[in-house]
Scaffold this motif. Sequence first.
Motif, PDB file in Angstrom:
ATOM      1  N   PHE A  25       6.601  16.408  -8.931  1.00  0.00           N
ATOM      2  CA  PHE A  25       5.538  16.991  -8.121  1.00  0.00           C
ATOM      3  C   PHE A  25       4.170  16.769  -8.750  1.00  0.00           C
ATOM      4  CE2 PHE A  25       3.078  20.632  -6.344  1.00  0.00           C
ATOM      5  CZ  PHE A  25       3.133  20.230  -5.017  1.00  0.00           C
ATOM      6  N   ALA A  26       4.092  16.830 -10.078  1.00  0.00           N
ATOM      7  CA  ALA A  26       2.807  16.641 -10.758  1.00  0.00           C
ATOM      8  C   ALA A  26       2.268  15.233 -10.559  1.00  0.00           C
ATOM      9  CB  ALA A  26       2.951  16.939 -12.246  1.00  0.00           C
ATOM     10  N   SER A  27       3.130  14.265 -10.252  1.00  0.00           N
ATOM     11  CA  SER A  27       2.684  12.889 -10.028  1.00  0.00           C
ATOM     12  C   SER A  27       2.541  12.559  -8.537  1.00  0.00           C
ATOM     13  CB  SER A  27       3.676  11.910 -10.664  1.00  0.00           C
ATOM     14  OG  SER A  27       4.961  12.046 -10.091  1.00  0.00           O
ATOM     15  N   PHE A  28       2.702  13.556  -7.676  1.00  0.00           N
ATOM     16  CA  PHE A  28       2.589  13.364  -6.226  1.00  0.00           C
ATOM     17  C   PHE A  28       1.115  13.277  -5.857  1.00  0.00           C
ATOM     18  CE2 PHE A  28       3.205  15.369  -1.816  1.00  0.00           C
ATOM     19  CZ  PHE A  28       3.609  14.170  -1.242  1.00  0.00           C
ATOM     20  N   LYS A  29       0.647  12.085  -5.477  1.00  0.00           N
ATOM     21  CA  LYS A  29      -0.777  11.866  -5.252  1.00  0.00           C
ATOM     22  C   LYS A  29      -1.377  12.761  -4.178  1.00  0.00           C
ATOM     23  CE  LYS A  29      -1.462   7.230  -7.100  1.00  0.00           C
ATOM     24  NZ  LYS A  29      -1.969   5.861  -6.821  1.00  0.00           N
ATOM     25  N   PRO A  30      -0.690  12.991  -3.056  1.00  0.00           N
ATOM     26  CA  PRO A  30      -1.287  13.884  -2.054  1.00  0.00           C
ATOM     27  C   PRO A  30      -1.587  15.283  -2.598  1.00  0.00           C
ATOM     28  CG  PRO A  30       0.426  12.599  -1.028  1.00  0.00           C
ATOM     29  CD  PRO A  30       0.497  12.298  -2.507  1.00  0.00           C
ATOM     30  N   PHE A  31      -0.722  15.810  -3.468  1.00  0.00           N
ATOM     31  CA  PHE A  31      -1.000  17.127  -4.049  1.00  0.00           C
ATOM     32  C   PHE A  31      -2.197  17.054  -4.980  1.00  0.00           C
ATOM     33  CE2 PHE A  31      -0.503  20.048  -7.684  1.00  0.00           C
ATOM     34  CZ  PHE A  31      -0.713  21.244  -7.022  1.00  0.00           C
ATOM     35  N   ASN A  32      -2.246  16.047  -5.837  1.00  0.00           N
ATOM     36  CA  ASN A  32      -3.359  15.928  -6.780  1.00  0.00           C
ATOM     37  C   ASN A  32      -4.694  15.764  -6.052  1.00  0.00           C
ATOM     38  OD1 ASN A  32      -1.751  16.124  -9.126  1.00  0.00           O
ATOM     39  ND2 ASN A  32      -1.171  13.982  -8.950  1.00  0.00           N
ATOM     40  N   LYS A  33      -4.701  14.966  -4.962  1.00  0.00           N
ATOM     41  CA  LYS A  33      -5.933  14.812  -4.187  1.00  0.00           C
ATOM     42  C   LYS A  33      -6.316  16.128  -3.515  1.00  0.00           C
ATOM     43  CE  LYS A  33      -5.577   9.869  -3.201  1.00  0.00           C
ATOM     44  NZ  LYS A  33      -5.458   8.832  -2.136  1.00  0.00           N
ATOM     45  N   TRP A  34      -5.313  16.827  -2.988  1.00  0.00           N
ATOM     46  CA  TRP A  34      -5.591  18.115  -2.342  1.00  0.00           C
ATOM     47  C   TRP A  34      -6.147  19.111  -3.351  1.00  0.00           C
ATOM     48  CZ3 TRP A  34      -3.589  22.892  -3.573  1.00  0.00           C
ATOM     49  CH2 TRP A  34      -3.919  23.934  -2.687  1.00  0.00           C
ATOM     50  N   LEU A  35      -5.568  19.159  -4.548  1.00  0.00           N
ATOM     51  CA  LEU A  35      -6.028  20.111  -5.564  1.00  0.00           C
ATOM     52  C   LEU A  35      -7.442  19.765  -6.025  1.00  0.00           C
ATOM     53  CD1 LEU A  35      -5.404  22.545  -7.316  1.00  0.00           C
ATOM     54  CD2 LEU A  35      -4.322  21.019  -8.986  1.00  0.00           C
ATOM     55  N   ASP A  36      -7.736  18.489  -6.242  1.00  0.00           N
ATOM     56  CA  ASP A  36      -9.091  18.079  -6.635  1.00  0.00           C
ATOM     57  C   ASP A  36     -10.109  18.450  -5.555  1.00  0.00           C
ATOM     58  OD1 ASP A  36      -8.257  17.056  -9.045  1.00  0.00           O
ATOM     59  OD2 ASP A  36      -8.134  14.982  -8.344  1.00  0.00           O
ATOM     60  N   GLN A  37      -9.760  18.143  -4.294  1.00  0.00           N
ATOM     61  CA  GLN A  37     -10.670  18.436  -3.187  1.00  0.00           C
ATOM     62  C   GLN A  37     -10.908  19.936  -3.050  1.00  0.00           C
ATOM     63  OE1 GLN A  37     -12.388  16.320  -0.814  1.00  0.00           O
ATOM     64  NE2 GLN A  37     -13.343  18.331  -0.654  1.00  0.00           N
ATOM     65  N   THR A  38      -9.841  20.731  -3.125  1.00  0.00           N
ATOM     66  CA  THR A  38      -9.964  22.183  -2.994  1.00  0.00           C
ATOM     67  C   THR A  38     -10.782  22.763  -4.141  1.00  0.00           C
ATOM     68  OG1 THR A  38      -7.813  22.280  -1.871  1.00  0.00           O
ATOM     69  CG2 THR A  38      -8.656  24.336  -2.791  1.00  0.00           C
ATOM     70  N   THR A  39     -10.556  22.255  -5.347  1.00  0.00           N
ATOM     71  CA  THR A  39     -11.298  22.730  -6.514  1.00  0.00           C
ATOM     72  C   THR A  39     -12.791  22.453  -6.353  1.00  0.00           C
ATOM     73  OG1 THR A  39      -9.384  22.383  -7.965  1.00  0.00           O
ATOM     74  CG2 THR A  39     -11.546  22.537  -9.016  1.00  0.00           C
ATOM     75  N   ARG A  40     -13.141  21.254  -5.854  1.00  0.00           N
ATOM     76  CA  ARG A  40     -14.549  20.916  -5.647  1.00  0.00           C
ATOM     77  C   ARG A  40     -15.189  21.843  -4.614  1.00  0.00           C
ATOM     78  NH1 ARG A  40     -12.854  15.383  -5.795  1.00  0.00           N
ATOM     79  NH2 ARG A  40     -12.922  15.250  -3.518  1.00  0.00           N
ATOM     80  N   SER A  41     -14.472  22.068  -3.515  1.00  0.00           N
ATOM     81  CA  SER A  41     -15.037  22.904  -2.457  1.00  0.00           C
ATOM     82  C   SER A  41     -15.208  24.349  -2.911  1.00  0.00           C
ATOM     83  CB  SER A  41     -14.131  22.840  -1.220  1.00  0.00           C
ATOM     84  OG  SER A  41     -14.104  21.531  -0.689  1.00  0.00           O
ATOM     85  N   LEU A  42     -14.241  24.857  -3.653  1.00  0.00           N
ATOM     86  CA  LEU A  42     -14.345  26.230  -4.151  1.00  0.00           C
ATOM     87  C   LEU A  42     -15.502  26.378  -5.135  1.00  0.00           C
ATOM     88  CD1 LEU A  42     -10.556  27.057  -4.735  1.00  0.00           C
ATOM     89  CD2 LEU A  42     -12.046  28.029  -2.966  1.00  0.00           C
ATOM     90  N   ALA A  43     -15.775  25.331  -5.916  1.00  0.00           N
ATOM     91  CA  ALA A  43     -16.851  25.397  -6.899  1.00  0.00           C
ATOM     92  C   ALA A  43     -18.218  25.537  -6.251  1.00  0.00           C
ATOM     93  CB  ALA A  43     -16.820  24.152  -7.791  1.00  0.00           C
ATOM     94  N   LEU A  44     -18.357  25.071  -5.009  1.00  0.00           N
ATOM     95  CA  LEU A  44     -19.643  25.145  -4.316  1.00  0.00           C
ATOM     96  C   LEU A  44     -20.048  26.576  -3.985  1.00  0.00           C
ATOM     97  CD1 LEU A  44     -19.318  22.154  -1.832  1.00  0.00           C
ATOM     98  CD2 LEU A  44     -20.753  22.278  -3.877  1.00  0.00           C
ATOM     99  N   GLN A  45     -19.092  27.489  -3.933  1.00  0.00           N
ATOM    100  CA  GLN A  45     -19.415  28.878  -3.606  1.00  0.00           C
ATOM    101  C   GLN A  45     -20.369  29.486  -4.622  1.00  0.00           C
ATOM    102  OE1 GLN A  45     -15.497  30.886  -1.879  1.00  0.00           O
ATOM    103  NE2 GLN A  45     -15.088  29.725  -3.739  1.00  0.00           N
ATOM    104  N   ALA A  46     -20.068  29.277  -5.887  1.00  0.00           N
ATOM    105  CA  ALA A  46     -20.871  29.880  -6.948  1.00  0.00           C
ATOM    106  C   ALA A  46     -22.174  29.133  -7.190  1.00  0.00           C
ATOM    107  CB  ALA A  46     -20.059  29.931  -8.244  1.00  0.00           C
ATOM    108  N   SER A  47     -22.139  27.788  -6.997  1.00  0.00           N
ATOM    109  CA  SER A  47     -23.313  26.984  -7.327  1.00  0.00           C
ATOM    110  C   SER A  47     -24.374  26.982  -6.229  1.00  0.00           C
ATOM    111  CB  SER A  47     -22.890  25.547  -7.636  1.00  0.00           C
ATOM    112  OG  SER A  47     -22.268  24.956  -6.503  1.00  0.00           O
ATOM    113  N   ASN A  48     -24.049  27.523  -5.053  1.00  0.00           N
ATOM    114  CA  ASN A  48     -24.999  27.525  -3.936  1.00  0.00           C
ATOM    115  C   ASN A  48     -25.229  28.943  -3.429  1.00  0.00           C
ATOM    116  OD1 ASN A  48     -25.468  24.507  -2.919  1.00  0.00           O
ATOM    117  ND2 ASN A  48     -23.370  24.708  -3.661  1.00  0.00           N
TER     118      ASN A  48
END
Length: 314
Positions: A25-48
């Motif tokens: 599962f850790a090498s499943f690219k769709p999960f890794n892309k989803w986690l990276d994308q979600t992490t980026r979007s969540l980070a915008l809450q505090a920075s904006n």
Amino acid sequence: MATTFNAQPGNIPVSLADGLSPNTFASFKPFNKWLDQTTRSLALQASNPDHPFHDDPYTLRSVTVQAFDMFGGSRLGFVKMTADVRNGAGESLPGAVFLRGPSVAMLVMLIPEHPASQEGSGSSIPPGAKVSRGPQEKEEEEERYVILTVQPRIAAGSLEFVELPAGMVDDAGTFAGAAAKEIKEELGLEIPASELRCLSDLAAGASSSTGNSAENNQKHVREEGGERDEGLPAAMYPSAGGCDEYIPIYMHERRVPREQLKEWTGKLTGLREHGEKITLKLVRMQDLWKEGGRDAKALAAVALWEGLRRERKL
């Protein structure tokens, strides 16, 4: 007892369904892309400060994998999971996710080499393809036909679903390469990836070095003029409420002898060993919005093609 591991970034606890290993599962690219994308979007809450969730930001607390499908018995293909996303007040966001990764769709247009009026009475036109020009049709508009596929789509409860040719992107493949491969497998046409144009990238004003192209998704969040940018790929999301899949739309057009048009309608294609049983259908480009009206890819292609032509980008 479910197997649990912590995923990066964020050290997020992930509970796995029975039979699924952490390494797989850790090498499943769709999960890794989803986690990276979600992490980026969540980070915008505090920075904006103007973000709607700035005062009480949401965080990803955990992920639970409920079910999965293996392709060929060894490659992880589809995953059903839930994500626990909550703020400090305990309010949660809907988090059911079907992970399958990105796909590509192809708008392949055939342009007859000669106008219909120049052909003799023996010319053959595909059934249902009207070639006479109406009084409202622009003289300079070339006659174009679009190749559609008709195939079983059990998820939709259909054995004859009409849609644009499309396919999943392999782990090691590129979007343009996947599009060229699917065109060959489903349509029988060999088209170099270099001859494909990405309508999605053109519409987003993207290039290989900047922007949010599907081929070169952003590695960081850009801030331009105070506007929040989540770094989403330039692509169509057919079901963003429950699925991670995104689909850039590629285009190719070529001139063909008019007598060859009849060869495309009713042609049987597809990889039978993969369960593909595809019949081809040819429709006028001006009728694509009707003939492909149930297919999100077809409707997206119509909107992109017409919009880009209005702005003289095609």
